[in-house]
Design an enzyme around this catalytic site. Sequence first.
Site, PDB file in Angstrom:
ATOM      1  N   GLY A 160       0.794  -1.222   0.000  1.00 46.73           N
ATOM      2  CA  GLY A 160       0.000   0.000   0.000  1.00 46.73           C
ATOM      3  C   GLY A 160       0.823   1.268   0.000  1.00 46.73           C
ATOM      4  O   GLY A 160       0.269   2.361  -0.061  1.00 46.73           O
ATOM      5  N   LYS A 283      20.302   6.082   1.460  1.00 48.43           N
ATOM      6  CA  LYS A 283      20.619   6.457   2.839  1.00 48.43           C
ATOM      7  C   LYS A 283      21.304   5.325   3.604  1.00 48.43           C
ATOM      8  O   LYS A 283      21.755   5.518   4.728  1.00 48.43           O
ATOM      9  CB  LYS A 283      19.344   6.914   3.552  1.00 48.43           C
ATOM     10  CG  LYS A 283      18.795   8.214   2.973  1.00 48.43           C
ATOM     11  CD  LYS A 283      17.462   8.593   3.561  1.00 48.43           C
ATOM     12  CE  LYS A 283      16.996   9.927   2.983  1.00 48.43           C
ATOM     13  NZ  LYS A 283      16.807   9.904   1.526  1.00 48.43           N
ATOM     14  N   ASN A 337      15.693   9.377  -3.579  1.00 49.34           N
ATOM     15  CA  ASN A 337      14.334   9.860  -3.335  1.00 49.34           C
ATOM     16  C   ASN A 337      13.444   9.652  -4.547  1.00 49.34           C
ATOM     17  O   ASN A 337      13.878   9.844  -5.686  1.00 49.34           O
ATOM     18  CB  ASN A 337      14.376  11.357  -3.010  1.00 49.34           C
ATOM     19  CG  ASN A 337      15.201  11.651  -1.785  1.00 49.34           C
ATOM     20  OD1 ASN A 337      14.725  11.580  -0.668  1.00 49.34           O
ATOM     21  ND2 ASN A 337      16.469  11.984  -1.998  1.00 49.34           N
ATOM     22  N   GLY A 340       7.105  12.551  -5.401  1.00 49.93           N
ATOM     23  CA  GLY A 340       5.679  12.363  -5.207  1.00 49.93           C
ATOM     24  C   GLY A 340       5.316  11.330  -4.164  1.00 49.93           C
ATOM     25  O   GLY A 340       4.143  11.110  -3.888  1.00 49.93           O
ATOM     26  N   GLU A 439      19.786  13.773   9.042  1.00 45.97           N
ATOM     27  CA  GLU A 439      19.848  14.126   7.633  1.00 45.97           C
ATOM     28  C   GLU A 439      21.271  14.461   7.194  1.00 45.97           C
ATOM     29  O   GLU A 439      22.067  15.004   7.951  1.00 45.97           O
ATOM     30  CB  GLU A 439      18.932  15.315   7.326  1.00 45.97           C
ATOM     31  CG  GLU A 439      17.463  14.965   7.340  1.00 45.97           C
ATOM     32  CD  GLU A 439      16.607  16.096   6.852  1.00 45.97           C
ATOM     33  OE1 GLU A 439      15.624  15.827   6.141  1.00 45.97           O
ATOM     34  OE2 GLU A 439      16.888  17.262   7.175  1.00 45.97           O
TER      35      GLU A 439
END
Length: 529
Positions: A160, A283, A337, A340, A439
């Site tokens: 999902g 990451k 990344n 959206g 980050e």
Amino acid sequence: FWLAGLDGNARRSDARLLIYGAGNAGVQTAAALGSTRTYTILGFVDDDAAKAGRSINGVPVYGPQQIPGIVSRQNVTDILLAVPSVSRERRNEILQTLQTLPVHVRTLPGLSDLASGRVTVQDIRELDIEDLLGREPIPPHPELLARNLTGKTVLVTGAGGSIGSELCRQIVVERPLCLVLVDHNEFGLYTIHAELLALCTEHALTVELVPLLGSVRNYSLISGIFKTHRPSTVYHAAAYKHVPLVESNPAEGIANNVFGTLHVARAALENGVAQCVLVSTDKAVRPTSIMGATKRVAELILQALANEPNPVFENTAANGAPPPPHATCFAMVRFGNVLGSSGSVVPLFRQQIASGGPITVTHAEVTRYFMTIPEAAQLVLQAGAMAQGGDVFVLDMGAPVKVLDLAKRMVALSGFTLRDPTTFAGDIDIQIVGLRPGEKLYEELLIGNNPAATPHPRIMKAHEEFIPWSVLSGQLQVLWTAAQSNDLPALHAYLAQLVPGCALNTTARAPGSPSAGRPEVCDERRESA
């Protein structure tokens, strides 16, 4: 998408429009808009020099070099891109020239979406994510897409989620025998199941869809699902991925990302799954966050199992003998990344512009790799089909993008201006708010160097060190004990020990306290993949 929520330009009757493209799409658009009285059409713009100076139905045609003067003299408020057949490169060039002008830029969809041959007002839309950061798509290799999907039972965890749901959309059109959807989020699972049912009806696909609620943290449940449905191909996309949230809840992140992966991998081995692919992240490379470290440990698990003929798990004897040696081909696909997705910076900027600002950027120099969700999912499916066991695939994400430049571009293409910090003139302010816990300034895709090429130009194979299962299994037991007791200093220490190059903040924070302490940030030199 709706870049600015412009109640003005989109609906007012005095909107003054240029249509970029004097071909069939542009002419049909002008005809459709002529009856709405929403716009005053001032002219067409076309790259074809032979059309410049002429008129179409009384509307003049200009060359691209004339746009700034026309915008200034005739108070143009809107420019509509009606060039559905141009290349992505040319489209980006056009947008680059328009973003310096005080106009609201919108577009028609691509040719595939205009297949009916008739353009209507409803076809006009805001610039989508691909218009901002997209690149020329590479056609997929059909044999790679079909290899592990057609006629097989396929299982997707995290079905999902952003990536999981797109994997499901692309898998179902390859006509698997059965697609098993696993997710612990009820609404997300309901939504993708309903969408896939409609997709199967639309394309007359006879695919059995099995939606199953459950968490990968529950080994008994996952093992039972594998025993019942006997998938031959598994895509493991379930994970906690939001860096600051996992930084504040490390035990939960470890339980889900590390041990959820272990449960899926173990169930795959014990049930003879042929192919198991982990969806990983950039990451995981020299991580400065708990999330990144957990994803690297997840990779280490699959690497170790791929190189262990008969891995021994806790309580193996109670659950039957392990499968034959190397029954399961494990692979990992690492990328940056996705545009959206939930938590992506682009929807956040869109919302902030719609609210009149400010746009919040963590650091003036922060850069990220970006890829669209459909491209990422398509490459994951193709990379998995090339796996031979223990492979770490790295997707070519293109050039890294400075997030501050992205914010400025979104403001400009919305028809707004940046607010001057001295005079306060302008529409939208950009605020630098500081890096959040965990980050990095710059993301990386490789731990080592010299990735190997594959048959696909945007998929590389990395050469990464790993820990043998005989050693890793004991370290995982220690990590699990620390996670169960929520021993934060121990969790940081064990993750740093497991993941070479890991630079986590060692200041323990209580769950729910994201502002306590600041992480160490990686070396700020720009490192390319």
